[in-house]
Every structure is written in C-alpha cells, then in structure tokens.
Write an enzyme that holds these catalytic residues in place. Structure first.
Site, PDB file in Angstrom:
ATOM      1  CD  GLU A 205      -3.140  -1.150   2.027  1.00 56.33           C
ATOM      2  OE1 GLU A 205      -3.221  -0.240   2.866  1.00 56.33           O
ATOM      3  OE2 GLU A 205      -4.007  -2.040   1.893  1.00 56.33           O
ATOM      4  CD  GLU A 340      -3.345  -6.042   3.115  1.00 59.72           C
ATOM      5  OE1 GLU A 340      -4.237  -5.335   3.617  1.00 59.72           O
ATOM      6  OE2 GLU A 340      -2.127  -5.793   3.211  1.00 59.72           O
TER       7      GLU A 340
HETATM    8  O1  AHR Z   1      -4.899  -6.024   7.131  1.00 62.26           O
HETATM    9  C1  AHR Z   1      -4.794  -4.868   7.893  1.00 62.26           C
HETATM   10  C2  AHR Z   1      -4.184  -3.709   7.124  1.00 62.26           C
HETATM   11  O2  AHR Z   1      -5.028  -3.324   6.084  1.00 62.26           O
HETATM   12  C3  AHR Z   1      -2.871  -3.974   6.441  1.00 62.26           C
HETATM   13  O3  AHR Z   1      -1.786  -3.838   7.296  1.00 62.26           O
HETATM   14  C4  AHR Z   1      -2.832  -2.909   5.387  1.00 62.26           C
HETATM   15  O4  AHR Z   1      -2.053  -3.281   4.282  1.00 62.26           O
HETATM   16  C5  AHR Z   1      -4.296  -2.704   5.054  1.00 62.26           C
HETATM   17  O5  AHR Z   1      -4.628  -1.384   4.987  1.00 62.26           O
END
Ligand code: AHR
Length: 536
Positions: A205, A340
């Site tokens: 990110e 994610e």
């Molecule tokens: O999964 C929790 C967080 O969500 C992670 O650290 C980040 O990459 C995302 O914003």
C-alpha cells in the site's frame, strides 16, 4: 467471467405446511428449482492454488499468541509455534503466507529478527497500537512455521522506511547457497541450507501506509527494488520461481486506482531486461465504513444482505483492473494478486481497537465462498489472493485465547474448497435467481465447477438467500457421473458464530445428493455453502 444466463426462472415459490414437534404447525418454504449446466468437456484455466493464500501480519495477536507462543510456553508447541494452529492450518493446504505485513512490513527491519532470542531488539509497532514488538518471531521462525504447515513464503519487503540495500541483503541472507558473510551468518543462526522465497512483495500500500507515494514515485522505487533484490537460491534460478509483485491499486475502480494500475502496467509494457514484475497486487476489503459501527455478530438480515452486496463489488473491481492489464499485457503474463481481502467490521467490544479483532459468522462463510468463486472465474488473470488475516485478525480462519482455539466458519469454507486448488476451471451456466431484502437485491445462488487431476468434478454451490431453500439440478456434459458425495455448511442464523464454549455451531455436515443419468440433484439449505464431489 460469470457464466450466468439472464433468463427468468419460472419456478414457483410454494408455501408448505410442516407439522413439527408436539403438533406445532411450522410454515416452511418449499424450494425453488435452479438448473445448472456444467460442461466438463470444456476446460478453462487452472485455478491457481495460490488464490487460497493467507496473510499473517505482526498486528494484535495475529502472530504473537496466534502462531507464536515461545518454546517455554505451557501451550503445546514445536520450537515456539503452537501445535493446534499448525494442525488446523495443515488441513487447509495453505499455499503461501504473506508476511510480515501489511503496514507493518514498511516498518520492519529484518536484522532485528535474527540471531539469539535474548539479543533481539524490542521495538514498537507504531502501525498497530504502538505496542512492543519483541522480534522473537523473525525470519527463521517464519520459515520454520511454513515448514510445519507445508506452505511457501510471500515476503513483503520494506520500501517505505527501508532501502534497496537492506532488502537485497535480506534476500541474500535467506537464499544464498554460497559461503558469503550473510550466508555464513544464516548457517550460524541454525539454517545451513538456503531458504526458498516464492513471492517477493515490493512494498505494501505504498499509496498510503507504505509511504504515501504517487504512482510515478512508487514506480521509480519498484524498478530499483526489482533490479537489486535478488533470489540466490540455486533451486530458484528460473526467475519465475520467485514472483515479484508490485503494489497495485486499493479497493476501488475510481480514477485514483485505475491511474495507478495504468502507470505500472504502461511502464511494464516498455520494461527492459533490467527490471520486471510477475504480478500486481490489489487490496479490496468488504467494508461499509472504516471506523465501523457494523458488528461482526449480533446483526440481522439487513446487514447480512448489505455486506454481501458490498462483497460482490469484487467482481467489478477485478474486471476494471483486468481490463487495464489486458491493454498492456494481452498475454496475461502479469498476474493480479488480491493479496488483501476479506470483511472488516467494528472491533469486538473490550478489545484493543488497533488489534482489528472481530468475530466470524456464517455471513463470513458465504462472503468467502462468493469471493473465491469470483477469483476462480477470473483464474486466467487472478493467480493469487491472501485473505486478511490468518489468525485473530479481521476475517480469520482461527481464533485463539491463550490455550484455547476455535475454527471459524471461514476456515470451514477454505477446507471445503481445498479440491479446487490447482484444479481446472469448468464453465457452469445458470440463472442465479434473485434474493431481495429491503432495497438490496442479490443473485440468489452462485456456483463454480472444476476438474481435478484424478478426473473428479467438483461443484461448489452457494445459496445466499437466508430464508428459502433451493433445489439444484445440475445437468452434466463431458462426464458420466457415477457417484456424488458432499458437505454443506450452514447454521441457525445469519450471524451464527463458533465460540470457545460452542465451537461446533457452524460446521460442515454431509449433504445428500443424487445422480440420475446425467443429472445431479441436491437441495441447498438457506444461507449455505455446499461442495459436491462428482465421480465418473
Ligand atoms: O490487514 C490490515 C491492514 O489493512 C494492512 O496492514 C494494510 O495493508 C491494510 O490497509
């Protein structure tokens, strides 16, 4: 692509009267019928087993307590790693684990996590509540954990607060088979043989917690890291044995995100020998608001249907970014990795809000199945995904409390879907029907099919509707079905959960399905996920 026909289902909803218990009249809804056509002679792409990947970040009790308890813990463990969690994860055949973050990855300095345990620096974890981080679980412990569960490493290297040199030395330390100073240091720390690193995530990110970079700035970093962070493992000399993954867009299809994908893919199309990527990541959570008031348990049908509607945005988001990738990479060399994904609700009352602790209900099981189905239908481009997260954080497989452990409804879906790992996608056409609650209308059913190496046809069918059962009649071509077996996952309420006191509230049970000629029939209970094995 979804293979749904948009014809109108003419099945009639019939109200039936059932007499149950001591003469009590119960009104039950008879099932509608939904027909599927499954053509096993038409095979699509392989459903990459890596879409069933997991994510374990140093966040809350995701690693410490959830995986790592230390060798002196009274909780049964092997070299500090909990035995109960390992045994549960083994059954999922976890293909890869993304580590150490997440946002934490851009705070992580690998040297602090190697060497004698009592010499490791205790630092802070500013991303997740400012708690102390002992660095007791470092590179060797992570690799040991992967060995115990039979999985592969997806390392996210620090682009935000690290340097290319630091990342490059980490990879040399882990992977060289030569007697370099770093290779010898690894051996002195207990591992003479080089480790394998299957995936290298270059940042996390980077448009937000990973450094708030513009796409252009990130691209300049990506080229440098891609060039200088090398895998030296002699068994991984083919570049495609360690896939390099660039940071891709966040959860949306608005210009901010499409421009990010455009920037990376356009540059990739003109890349030279000195840098390359194998994948682009996509992060997309099912969230209605970030500082959420939406509970993970103790909700009703209105929130059930709203979250499932929100989760189906995954289809559009993948479609949008795949279309951009197709323009620059028509041969689909660069994979899209949804590294994610999952539900994001309000923290459980009494928990540290920075630890992202939530319960996991039957709704999450349905949500997981719908997402896995979307990934499978995009198997030509989506060749990896990592649910957030593996233990105790967000949409977890497993919840622990000291020595106690419970498997969540999402865990059961991942276990039921194991046969889809590396199976060949088989197209299914069907009219999904509709399910409406208030102003939310959703496809009532969903289905995917795949053939495994032994010729077994696997059919996963989900009944989203929480009140009406549905009769599924699957007409098969390209296979002569002989037997059908299967299991189904459902429970009493949309927010049914497993707890330490009642761990079996939501658990799979055998389902009765029949074969007649080329037709397989099964009745799906409301709000259920079913997987059938159809053997020729
Ligand atoms: O999964 C929790 C967080 O969500 C992670 O650290 C980040 O990459 C995302 O914003």
């Amino acid at each position: 692509m979804a293979q749904r026909r948009v014809t109108v289902l003419t099945g009639l909803l019939v109200l039936g009267l059932l007499l149950a218990g001591a003469g009590r009249a119960v009104i039950a809804l008879a099932a509608d019928r939904i027909e599927l056509a499954v053509d096993a002679s038409k095979s699509g792409p392989k459903i990459d087993r890596n879409i069933f990947g997991q994510f374990a970040e140093h966040l809350g009790t995701g690693v410490y307590e959830g995986v790592w308890v230390g060798a002196s813990s009274p909780i049964p463990n092997t070299r500090g790693i909990r035995n109960d969690v390992v045994a549960a994860l083994k059954a999922l055949k976890v293909p890869n684990v993304r580590w150490p973050g997440g946002c934490f990855a851009d705070d992580y300095h690998w040297r602090k996590g190697i060497g004698p345990a009592d010499k490791r620096s205790v630092i802070l974890n500013p991303s997740w509540g400012g708690v102390t981080e002992s660095n007791a679980f470092g590179s060797h412990e992570f690799m040991d954990f992967l060995g115990q569960i039979g999985s592969e490493a997806y390392l996210s290297v620090n682009v935000g607060s690290g340097t290319p040199q630091e990342a490059s030395e980490w990879l040399e330390y882990l992977t060289t088979g030569q007697p370099t100073t770093l290779g010898k240091e690894r051996a002195a720390n207990g591992h003479a043989a080089p480790f394998k690193v299957a995936y290298l995530g270059i940042g996390n990110e980077s448009w937000d917690c990973g450094g708030n970079m513009t796409a252009e700035y990130y691209l300049s970093q990506l080229k440098i890291y891609s060039r200088f962070v090398r895998n030296f493992n002699p068994a991984q000399q083919d570049r495609n044995q360690m896939l390099k993954i660039a940071v891709g867009p966040g959860g949306g299809d608005e210009p901010r995100w499409t421009q990010w994908t455009e920037t990376i893919m356009k540059a990739w199309q003109r890349h030279t020998w000195s840098w390359d990527i194998d994948g682009l990541s996509l992060h997309n959570y099912t969230v209605i608001d970030w500082v959420s008031k939406y509970k993970s348990v103790g909700f009703g049908e209105a929130e059930y249907s709203r979250f499932l509607k929100a989760t189906l945005d995954m289809e559009k988001i993948i479609g949008t970014h795949s279309a951009i990738m197709d323009r620059y990479d028509p041969q689909k060399k660069v994979a899209l990795l949804v590294d994610e994904w999952g539900s994001w609700y309000a923290p459980l009352p009494g928990s540290n809000p920075a630890f992202l602790v939530q319960q996991n209900s039957l709704r999450d099981a349905v949500l997981a199945a719908l997402n896995l189905n979307i990934f499978a239908r995009h198997a030509d481009r989506v060749r990896g995904a990592n649910i957030a997260q593996m233990v105790n954080v967000l949409q977890a497989m497993i919840l622990t409390d000291k020595a106690k452990m419970v498997l969540t409804p999402t865990y059961h879906v991942f276990r039921m879907y194991v046969p889809f790992q590396d199976a060949t996608f088989v197209p299914v056409t069907f009219d999904a029907g509709t399910y409406t609650h208030g102003d939310v209308t959703l496809p009532r059913t969903d289905a995917i099919a795949a053939k495994d190496a032994a010729g077994v046809l696997w059919l996963a069918v989900t009944n989203v509707d929480p009140t009406r059962p549905v009769d599924i009649s699957a007409r098969l071509a390209g296979i002569s079905p002989r037997t059908v077996t299967g299991e189904t996952l459902t429970a009493g309420a949309v927010d049914s959960v497993n707890t330490f006191e009642a761990p079996g509230t939501v658990k799979p049970k055998p389902v009765s399905a029949t074969v007649q000629g080329d037709q397989v029939s099964v009745t799906l209970e409301p709000k259920s996920v079913t997987v059938l094995a159809i053997r020729p």
